[in-house]
Enzyme design. Structure first.
Site, PDB file in Angstrom:
ATOM      1  CD1 TRP A  36      30.202  75.958  54.106  1.00  0.00           C
ATOM      2  CD2 TRP A  36      30.906  74.074  53.410  1.00  0.00           C
ATOM      3  NE1 TRP A  36      29.131  75.122  54.170  1.00  0.00           N
ATOM      4  CE2 TRP A  36      29.514  73.814  53.900  1.00  0.00           C
ATOM      5  CE3 TRP A  36      31.680  72.926  53.211  1.00  0.00           C
ATOM      6  CZ2 TRP A  36      28.852  72.840  53.850  1.00  0.00           C
ATOM      7  CZ3 TRP A  36      30.669  71.771  53.047  1.00  0.00           C
ATOM      8  CH2 TRP A  36      29.538  71.524  53.494  1.00  0.00           C
ATOM      9  NE  ARG A  56      39.819  87.768  48.034  1.00  0.00           N
ATOM     10  CZ  ARG A  56      40.164  88.259  49.197  1.00  0.00           C
ATOM     11  NH1 ARG A  56      40.217  89.302  49.563  1.00  0.00           N
ATOM     12  NH2 ARG A  56      40.570  87.369  49.947  1.00  0.00           N
ATOM     13  CE  LYS A 129      27.213  75.977  59.556  1.00  0.00           C
ATOM     14  NZ  LYS A 129      28.062  74.711  60.087  1.00  0.00           N
ATOM     15  N   GLY A 159      24.579  72.849  59.453  1.00  0.00           N
ATOM     16  CA  GLY A 159      24.756  71.515  60.056  1.00  0.00           C
ATOM     17  C   GLY A 159      26.134  71.214  60.607  1.00  0.00           C
ATOM     18  CB  ALA A 163      35.403  72.492  54.743  1.00  0.00           C
ATOM     19  CE  LYS A 214      29.131  76.470  63.693  1.00  0.00           C
ATOM     20  NZ  LYS A 214      30.170  76.198  63.457  1.00  0.00           N
ATOM     21  CB  SER A 277      36.376  73.893  65.100  1.00  0.00           C
ATOM     22  OG  SER A 277      35.806  75.314  65.410  1.00  0.00           O
ATOM     23  NE  ARG A 278      37.108  77.395  59.612  1.00  0.00           N
ATOM     24  CZ  ARG A 278      36.513  77.884  58.585  1.00  0.00           C
ATOM     25  NH1 ARG A 278      37.410  78.182  57.801  1.00  0.00           N
ATOM     26  NH2 ARG A 278      35.368  78.296  58.025  1.00  0.00           N
ATOM     27  CD  GLU A 304      31.542  84.190  59.338  1.00  0.00           C
ATOM     28  OE1 GLU A 304      31.838  85.226  59.717  1.00  0.00           O
ATOM     29  OE2 GLU A 304      31.324  83.842  58.054  1.00  0.00           O
TER      30      GLU A 304
END
Ligand SMILES: NC(=O)C1=CN([C@@H]2O[C@H](COP(=O)(O)OP(=O)(O)OC[C@H]3O[C@@H](n4cnc5c(N)ncnc54)[C@H](O)[C@@H]3O)[C@@H](O)[C@H]2O)C=CC1
Ligand SMILES: O=C(CO)COP(=O)(O)O
Length: 362
Positions: A36, A56, A129, A159, A163, A214, A277-278, A304
């Site tokens: 993202w 990094r 998030k 929203g 990505a 979410k 979606s992970r 997350e």
């Protein structure tokens, strides 16, 4: 950003009228070179905001400077306005927007060295998030604390923003939230393109809770799918999950309409139905019998919800808010119950009227 096959995004932002009273367009820095962070940097650049990513690792910075980030955004070319460095101080020097796109639980420690070094008119922007474990703070609060900024100088973006789709130039909308509508409008002006449409909102609390919770609900939907359950179960979890998000948000002072908007219902629908979606994938692994460590090892990028679930539940408990789906996710992630046991327990709860504030029937 362009797809490997050619340009996919119209660079619509460069010629857009700026909001009244905003300073002249400046540079942006993005802290975090993941999926993202890199994609949002590309959106900023397409909107006419030159952007430097802090990475990094040297090899990721070098690859971004050569026009790609194959590890995190495979198959896409980055626009020329995106650069990268491993020197965080150099990335943020003189930047108008300091955008943070890191795993939520790591953000505070990584950005701490920047405290006191931001330009006077700089705004910190959270793309994250999550809710911080231990403190229960939202990411805008973590940024304000860690960077020693007034809360009015922190904005959030949240929203339906998978990505990979945005990297491919597909259209979407998002919410830019800040206490001051002019700050939100300024951030929106810096990232608006012909395919990325930001709406503004002053309900920072509500928008952030939507994004963090979410992910927890997506874990539950994924777990149900991993158990072989179908679309009725999925729709039930999404809908009752939205009730949980709304209940917590209202107890904390958010505005109810935020939860029906892009950051609420919009992101729930996108995340809970997308193979990209992970969090959904992590939940599916849990539903197929993996424990949380095995699911993390099998995951691509940060999920997350696996960490934030505990922080959200603690926040809810501290405010006397009931969140049974979230509690079920915590039980599974912490190894205290199986997905099947949680499913049975949710279905066996006392019957009640539908609604955010309904109490059990006598
Ligand atoms: N990927 C997506 O579609 C979206 C992600 N988000 C949110 O954005 C945030 C970041 O997500 P992604 O960029 O997708 O994650 P990612 O997993 O693709 O990348 C995370 C980045 O953080 C860096 N990182 C991880 N641990 C670190 C550490 N200890 N020290 C320094 N750097 C470290 C990684 O090297 C990588 O650059 C998350 O909060 C996520 O929920 C929000 C909207 C969409
Ligand atoms: O937040 C997202 C879409 O809006 C991305 O979801 P995941 O982190 O589950 O991939």
């Amino acid at each position: 950003m362009t797809t490997a096959a050619g340009p996919a995004v119209a660079a619509g932002g460069a010629g857009m009228p700026d909001d009244v009273g905003a300073p002249a367009p400046g540079r942006a820095a993005v802290i975090g070179s993941g999926a993202w962070g890199t994609t949002f940097a590309s959106v900023l650049a397409q909107a006419g905001t030159p952007t430097t990513i802090w990475a990094r690792r040297e090899e990721i910075a070098a690859e971004i400077n050569a026009g790609a980030n194959e590890h995190y955004v495979p198959g896409h070319r980055l626009p020329p306005g995106v650069r990268a460095t491993t020197d965080m101080g150099a990335a943020v020097k003189g930047a108008e927007l300091i955008v943070v796109a890191l795993p939520s639980q790591q953000a505070r420690a990584i950005i701490a060295p920047l405290a006191g070094s931001l330009a006077d008119r700089a705004v910190a922007v959270s793309l994250m998030k999550g809710v911080e474990l231990g403190t229960g703070l939202r990411m805008s609060q973590v940024l304000a604390q860690a960077l020693d900024l007034d809360a009015g100088r922190v904005a959030v973006v949240s929203g339906p923003n998978l990505a990979d789709e945005i990297a491919a130039g597909q259209p979407t909308a998002t919410v830019i939230a800040a206490q001051d509508p002019q700050v939100a409008a300024r951030v929106a002006a810096r990232c608006a393109t012909g395919s990325f449409r930001p709406y503004t909102n002053t309900d920072v609390l509500g928008v952030e809770l939507c994004g963090a919770v979410k992910n927890v609900i997506a874990l539950a939907v994924g777990a149900a799918g991993g158990q072989g359950l179908g679309d009725n179960s999925k729709a039930t979890i999404i809908t009752r999950g939205l009730v949980e998000i709304t209940r917590l948000g209202m107890a904390l002072g958010a505005r109810p309409e935020t939860f029906a908007g892009l950051a609420g219902m919009g992101d729930l629908v996108a995340t809970c139905s997308s193979p990209l979606s992970r969090n959904l994938a992590f939940g599916r692994h849990l539903g197929q019998g993996m424990d949380a460590q095995q699911a993390a090892d099998a995951s691509r990028g940060v999920a997350e919800g696996a960490k934030s679930a505990r922080a959200v539940l603690d926040l809810a408990s501290a405010h006397g808010v009931e969140m049974p789906i979230t509690a079920g996710v915590v039980a599974v992630v912490e190894g205290a119950a199986s997905v099947a046991e949680v499913t049975d327990a949710l279905l066996a709860r006392p019957r009640k009227a539908e609604g955010v504030h309904a109490s059990p029937q006598q």
